[in-house]
Design a protein around this motif. Structure first.
Motif, PDB file in Angstrom:
ATOM      1  N   ASP A 450       0.852  -1.124   0.279  1.00 30.57           N
ATOM      2  CA  ASP A 450      -0.026  -0.120   0.095  1.00 30.57           C
ATOM      3  C   ASP A 450       0.884   1.029  -0.120  1.00 30.57           C
ATOM      4  N   LYS A 451       1.947   1.282   0.536  1.00 30.08           N
ATOM      5  CA  LYS A 451       2.901   2.358   0.807  1.00 30.08           C
ATOM      6  C   LYS A 451       3.509   2.584  -0.425  1.00 30.08           C
ATOM      7  N   VAL A 452       3.832   1.597  -1.259  1.00 21.22           N
ATOM      8  CA  VAL A 452       4.379   1.789  -2.686  1.00 21.22           C
ATOM      9  C   VAL A 452       3.372   2.228  -3.590  1.00 21.22           C
ATOM     10  N   LEU A 453       2.003   1.775  -3.439  1.00 20.74           N
ATOM     11  CA  LEU A 453       1.094   2.440  -4.555  1.00 20.74           C
ATOM     12  C   LEU A 453       0.816   3.934  -4.038  1.00 20.74           C
ATOM     13  N   ALA A 454       0.754   4.331  -2.778  1.00 19.28           N
ATOM     14  CA  ALA A 454       0.450   5.547  -2.281  1.00 19.28           C
ATOM     15  C   ALA A 454       1.596   6.524  -2.791  1.00 19.28           C
ATOM     16  N   ARG A 455       2.861   5.966  -2.700  1.00 20.56           N
ATOM     17  CA  ARG A 455       4.085   6.787  -3.291  1.00 20.56           C
ATOM     18  C   ARG A 455       4.091   7.063  -4.780  1.00 20.56           C
ATOM     19  N   ILE A 456       3.534   6.101  -5.661  1.00 19.73           N
ATOM     20  CA  ILE A 456       3.412   6.255  -6.874  1.00 19.73           C
ATOM     21  C   ILE A 456       2.422   7.313  -7.096  1.00 19.73           C
ATOM     22  N   ASP A 457       1.465   7.298  -6.552  1.00 18.22           N
ATOM     23  CA  ASP A 457       0.330   8.492  -6.592  1.00 18.22           C
ATOM     24  C   ASP A 457       0.931   9.870  -6.179  1.00 18.22           C
ATOM     25  N   GLN A 458       1.806   9.733  -5.164  1.00 21.72           N
ATOM     26  CA  GLN A 458       2.430  11.118  -4.998  1.00 21.72           C
ATOM     27  C   GLN A 458       3.172  11.574  -6.066  1.00 21.72           C
ATOM     28  N   ALA A 459       4.092  10.528  -6.515  1.00 20.32           N
ATOM     29  CA  ALA A 459       5.083  10.939  -7.823  1.00 20.32           C
ATOM     30  C   ALA A 459       4.067  11.543  -9.165  1.00 20.32           C
ATOM     31  N   LEU A 460       3.282  10.642  -9.079  1.00 23.84           N
ATOM     32  CA  LEU A 460       2.111  11.137 -10.257  1.00 23.84           C
ATOM     33  C   LEU A 460       1.648  12.496 -10.209  1.00 23.84           C
ATOM     34  N   VAL A 461       1.572  13.046  -8.998  1.00 24.11           N
ATOM     35  CA  VAL A 461       1.163  14.295  -8.840  1.00 24.11           C
ATOM     36  C   VAL A 461       2.427  15.428  -9.243  1.00 24.11           C
ATOM     37  N   VAL A 462       3.475  15.059  -8.931  1.00 23.37           N
ATOM     38  CA  VAL A 462       4.521  15.534  -9.317  1.00 23.37           C
ATOM     39  C   VAL A 462       4.764  15.540 -10.973  1.00 23.37           C
ATOM     40  N   VAL A 463       4.445  14.582 -11.477  1.00 24.81           N
ATOM     41  CA  VAL A 463       4.582  14.352 -13.113  1.00 24.81           C
ATOM     42  C   VAL A 463       3.441  15.338 -13.556  1.00 24.81           C
ATOM     43  N   GLU A 464       2.168  15.023 -13.024  1.00 26.43           N
ATOM     44  CA  GLU A 464       0.996  16.086 -13.502  1.00 26.43           C
ATOM     45  C   GLU A 464       1.533  17.520 -13.390  1.00 26.43           C
ATOM     46  N   ALA A 465       2.126  17.900 -12.212  1.00 37.22           N
ATOM     47  CA  ALA A 465       2.559  19.372 -12.337  1.00 37.22           C
ATOM     48  C   ALA A 465       3.464  19.853 -13.499  1.00 37.22           C
ATOM     49  N   ARG A 466       4.425  18.760 -13.667  1.00 36.92           N
ATOM     50  CA  ARG A 466       5.295  19.294 -14.812  1.00 36.92           C
ATOM     51  C   ARG A 466       4.595  19.212 -16.075  1.00 36.92           C
TER      52      ARG A 466
END
Ligand code: GLU
Length: 470
Positions: A450-466
């Motif tokens: 679950d931690k890994v999946l949540a961290r992927i979401d967190q990274a996706l937010v960064v990617v979206e911002a870019r």
């Protein structure tokens, strides 16, 4: 015949590596011969001795696991005994009262300097008995006037000193307190020390101590004077050269086994063997094989030895030390992988345990900050699709194992026809916050799914911002 060695530090500072090596050699020699190892605290210098130093020395010994079989003895608890021996020496005519004033002693020195002679007390009270009333006096040992003292040193070989060179040393000050050479002699005698192992900075005291022992009718122990440790500039190792306190090496992330192994080799060798388990040290060590010349401290070699031990010791053992560093860095390891799993994956990636703790934080703590360089390089707009797909594949895994994780990552790359750089690296940055980690499948497996999946979401937010900014 039973064998007894001792370590006799003055508690005027922490346990430094030179002292630790002396303690180690004493301990090893006793262990090897089934003898006793005494810890004796030489705390007669009341102004410079502190309880904090006593504690620090014992902490160092405990951390290195150099257990003593007798003591700790404190010299300050033994003043009555020293007085008794001083009285005995006076009684037998081996010591005498000296009423010289400091000015007279200074004048003797002055005269010696002028005539180019060795500065020494001229023995003016040696045979006198016309003691002035109510005047302070010191007590001096009546050193033999002729003949030689021979130190049969196990490290340095025989050393002969003419008695002529030695003057009548003060054994009790005018306040009645005993001096260093007297207390050491009495203790070595009473404690039945058979082998005195100490730094060669004490060698000038040895002939004096031998003479006093002989005057007391005591057995003279064997001596082993260990050469100094030098810093990289060839000068005696000191604080100027960096860490010298044993506990500083703990703080810096060295294993006690590594420091001991490093220290045993610093001044002793057995062929070209470098790595010695405790048992091997005990079996193979011999005072007779110690180097006669001083040794230079080499931090790179210590690091090499430390890496060896981090990689080869039982991970569960290394983990106990890692736990200390985790706590030191305020990393709560209650939730997350067992520390020995961290040791298994990180041991060959670091120089010290301190570093191991530093780079393992993400296993236990979530983060919102990601390494800026890694983000710039790996969380680019093009990784959005791979990250989404790999997340779906990971989420669907029936079992959270390195093998299945590995397959999920590979399948993602194959399906999207992209290189691993577009899947693995973004995923690594997402899961760990940076671009460096042990192999990705193992790292993710150690992290909670679950931690890994949540961290992927967190990274996706960064990617979206870019993407939004591009
Ligand atoms: N107390 C002395 C020191 O700390 C050691 C004396 C001895 O080993 O004889 O240097």
């Amino acid at each position: 015949m039973s064998l007894t060695t001792r370590f006799a530090p003055s508690p005027t500072g922490y346990l430094h590596v030179g002292g630790a090596r002396t303690a180690l050699y004493s301990w090893l020699y006793a262990k090897k011969n089934g003898g006793d190892f005494i810890l004796r605290i030489e705390d007669t210098d009341l102004e410079r001795s502190t309880q904090a130093s006593v504690d620090a020395i014992m902490d160092g010994m405990n951390w290195l696991n150099l257990e003593w079989t007798q003591g700790p003895f404190f010299q300050t608890h033994r003043f009555d005994r020293y007085k008794e021996v001083i009285a005995q020496l006076l009684e037998s005519g081996n010591a005498y009262r000296c009423y010289c004033t400091p000015e007279e002693v200074e004048a003797m020195r002055e005269a010696a300097r002028e005539s180019g002679d060795k500065e020494k007390y001229n023995g003016m009270w040696r045979e006198r008995t016309d003691y002035p009333a109510d005047k302070p006096f010191v007590i001096r040992f009546k050193n033999p006037l002729d003949g030689n003292v021979v130190i049969k040193d196990m490290v340095k070989g025989d050393i002969t000193i003419a008695n002529e060179e030695l003057d009548d040393l003060i054994i009790a000050r005018s306040d009645g307190t005993p001096t260093y050479n007297l207390t050491v002699v009495v203790d070595d005698w009473d404690m039945k020390v058979s082998h005195v192992v100490r730094g060669d900075d004490h060698i000038s005291n040895t002939p004096r101590q031998i003479n006093i022992l002989k005057a007391l009718g005591a057995t003279v122990p064997e001596y082993a004077h260990i050469p100094m440790i030098l810093g990289d500039d060839g000068k005696r190792l000191s604080k100027r050269h960096g860490a010298v306190s044993v506990m500083q090496y703990r703080d810096d992330g060295y294993l006690p086994e590594a420091l001991l192994n490093y220290l045993v080799r610093l001044g002793w060798s057995h062929g070209d063997k470098e790595i010695f388990s405790r048992e091997e040290m005990i079996e193979l060590f011999d005072l007779n094989d110690c180097n006669r010349a001083a040794s230079g401290f080499n931090t790179d070699k210590l690091i090499w030895v430390n890496q060896h031990y981090m990689k080869t010791m039982a991970p569960s053992e290394v983990a106990k030390h890692l736990a200390w560093h985790m706590a030191e860095q305020n990393i709560n390891t209650d939730n997350g992988p067992a520390l020995e799993e961290i040791v298994k994956v990180q041991a060959d990636r670091v120089k010290t345990l301190k570093e191991m703790a530093q780079i393992s934080r993400y296993f236990y703590e979530d983060f919102t900050e990601l390494d800026a360089t890694a983000v710039k390089k790996h969380l680019r707009p093009v990784v959005k699709e791979p990250l989404i797909l790999v997340k779906a594949k990971l989420a669907a895994l029936a079992q959270w194992s390195p093998e299945l994780i590995h397959a999920a990552i590979n399948d993602t790359a194959t399906e999207l026809e992209v290189g691993m750089g577009k899947v693995g690296m973004p995923l690594r940055v997402a899961a760990t916050g940076g671009g460096n980690s042990p192999s990705l499948d193992v790292t993710l497996a150690l992290l909670d799914k679950d931690k890994v999946l949540a961290r992927i979401d967190q990274a996706l937010v960064v990617v979206e911002a870019r993407i939004a900014n591009s």
